[in-house]
Design a protein around this motif. Structure first.
Motif, PDB file in Angstrom:
ATOM      1  N   GLU A 112       2.953   1.407  -3.375  1.00  0.00           N
ATOM      2  CA  GLU A 112       1.666   0.798  -3.729  1.00  0.00           C
ATOM      3  C   GLU A 112       0.524   1.795  -3.554  1.00  0.00           C
ATOM      4  OE1 GLU A 112       2.500  -3.948  -2.793  1.00  0.00           O
ATOM      5  OE2 GLU A 112       1.447  -2.713  -1.319  1.00  0.00           O
ATOM      6  N   VAL A 149       6.199  -2.409  -8.608  1.00  0.00           N
ATOM      7  CA  VAL A 149       4.758  -2.480  -8.439  1.00  0.00           C
ATOM      8  C   VAL A 149       4.103  -2.482  -9.810  1.00  0.00           C
ATOM      9  CG1 VAL A 149       2.725  -1.321  -7.505  1.00  0.00           C
ATOM     10  CG2 VAL A 149       4.865  -1.308  -6.213  1.00  0.00           C
ATOM     11  N   ARG A 173       7.517  -0.141   0.228  1.00  0.00           N
ATOM     12  CA  ARG A 173       6.528  -0.837  -0.590  1.00  0.00           C
ATOM     13  C   ARG A 173       5.135  -0.270  -0.359  1.00  0.00           C
ATOM     14  NH1 ARG A 173       5.656  -4.741  -3.957  1.00  0.00           N
ATOM     15  NH2 ARG A 173       7.884  -5.271  -3.977  1.00  0.00           N
TER      16      ARG A 173
END
Length: 360
Positions: free
Chosen positions: A296, A260, A292
């Motif tokens: 994030e 990220v 993910r």
């Protein structure tokens, strides 16, 4: 290290429901300058707020609705009641905060030189209360029923807190996550060369390891993010997270990898960013969200706090995080860094109704 006798939590009432998160480690009173770009000698005014890595993570996770508590220590001074009151105000249970006779609640100063220079000065001498925590200060039943137990490298620096930290990690439920926040503070260690040994011991109990490049170098001997992640996985954790500052974040499991990029924000004070990341990480792990999404969200939480002055007092809630992520997605190449809106006084995030079982 000998510590004065004090009451243990054995007399505390039983926890009515399992904690989502129990953190162990330090607490402090942050006195951060309201003038930036100047040395401490030239600062005229300071803002007082709650701080300390384990405490900040607990507050950040509470913002996401988790039921949290912190196992730490305060002194017999006016700052002890302030810490307890602040924790309760943020929705973090303070029943596991121990008052240590003869010790002083730590005070922390810093200088603010955005975007990436924030020298920090700890007043924790000769011994901070959180370094005096003993096994008798642990509610092993609460720890054994928690979904996540969060320990810190700073807690491994001295005895008796090192053995106490490891005991807590060893008493986590088999299906719980034990997160080791590598939290490298060399000034805490009488002999920094001993740190790799203690990190190795803690990694034996951990399921998740989180640290920046300097911290993973201490733990596994390399600053290379990919190599460090592989070595952490080889030590037995299921998830390794390496924070790389302007290079973003790397998260890796045995079967999945997430990279990220950082969010471009106007930095005010970067000292609480990692703890905001940690609270959001804990919330994502607790909810079993996709990796993910977890990384994030944690990355955006850290960026939000980097754009504010304080640590615990400025931890964001999910709505603020989502708003920043939306603004980031709309940002065009060449646009200036995003300004972070100041935190506004608000009650702690509501916890879900009823107890939530610990799940694998």
């Amino acid at each position: 290290m000998s510590t004065p006798a004090r009451p243990t939590p054995a007399s505390a009432p039983c926890t009515p429901a399992p904690y989502d998160l129990v953190t162990l480690g330090r607490v402090g009173v942050d006195l951060y300058p309201q003038q930036t770009g100047v040395p401490l000698a030239d600062v005229r005014t300071f803002a007082k707020s709650l701080g300390g890595t384990a405490t900040n993570v607990a507050v950040a996770a509470a913002r996401h609705g988790l039921r949290t508590t912190v196992v730490t220590g305060v002194g017999e001074d006016p700052f002890g009641p302030y810490v307890r009151q602040a924790l309760r105000g943020f929705g973090v249970e303070d029943r596991h905060v121990v008052t240590v006779p003869g010790r002083q609640t730590p005070v922390v100063f810093c200088e603010i030189h955005p975007p990436d220079d924030f020298p920090i000065l700890f007043y924790r001498h000769p011994v901070a209360p959180d370094q005096c925590l003993t096994p008798q200060d642990l509610d092993l039943d609460a720890i054994g029923r928690a979904a996540i137990v969060w320990i810190t490298g700073g807690g491994l620096a001295v005895e008796p807190s090192a053995s106490t930290t490891l005991l807590a990690a060893d008493h986590a439920a088999a299906h719980a996550d034990v997160v080791l926040d590598l939290d490298w503070r060399p000034s805490f260690w009488a002999d920094p060369a001993q740190a790799p040994h203690w990190y190795a011991r803690a990694l034996q109990a951990a399921t998740v390891a989180v640290g920046n490049r300097d911290e993973v170098q201490v733990a596994v001997g390399t600053r290379d993010p990919d190599r460090a992640a592989d070595l952490l996985l080889a030590r037995g954790v299921r998830l390794a997270v390496v924070k790389q500052g302007p290079a973003g974040v790397l998260a890796r499991t045995a079967t999945e990898e997430v990279r990220v990029e950082p969010l471009a924000v106007r930095v005010v004070n970067g000292l609480g960013a990692g703890d905001a990341f940690g609270g959001a990480l804990a919330a994502g792990l607790r909810a079993a969200r996709p990796l993910r999404e977890v990384i994030e969200t944690a990355n955006a939480a850290g960026a939000l706090v980097a754009g504010r002055l304080a640590c615990a007092d400025d931890m964001p809630d999910p709505q603020e995080i989502e708003s920043l992520m939306v603004r980031h997605r709309r940002r065009r190449p060449g646009d200036p860094p995003l300004a972070v809106p100041p935190a506004t006084p608000r009650p702690a995030a509501p916890r879900p109704a009823g107890p939530r079982p610990v799940t694998a």
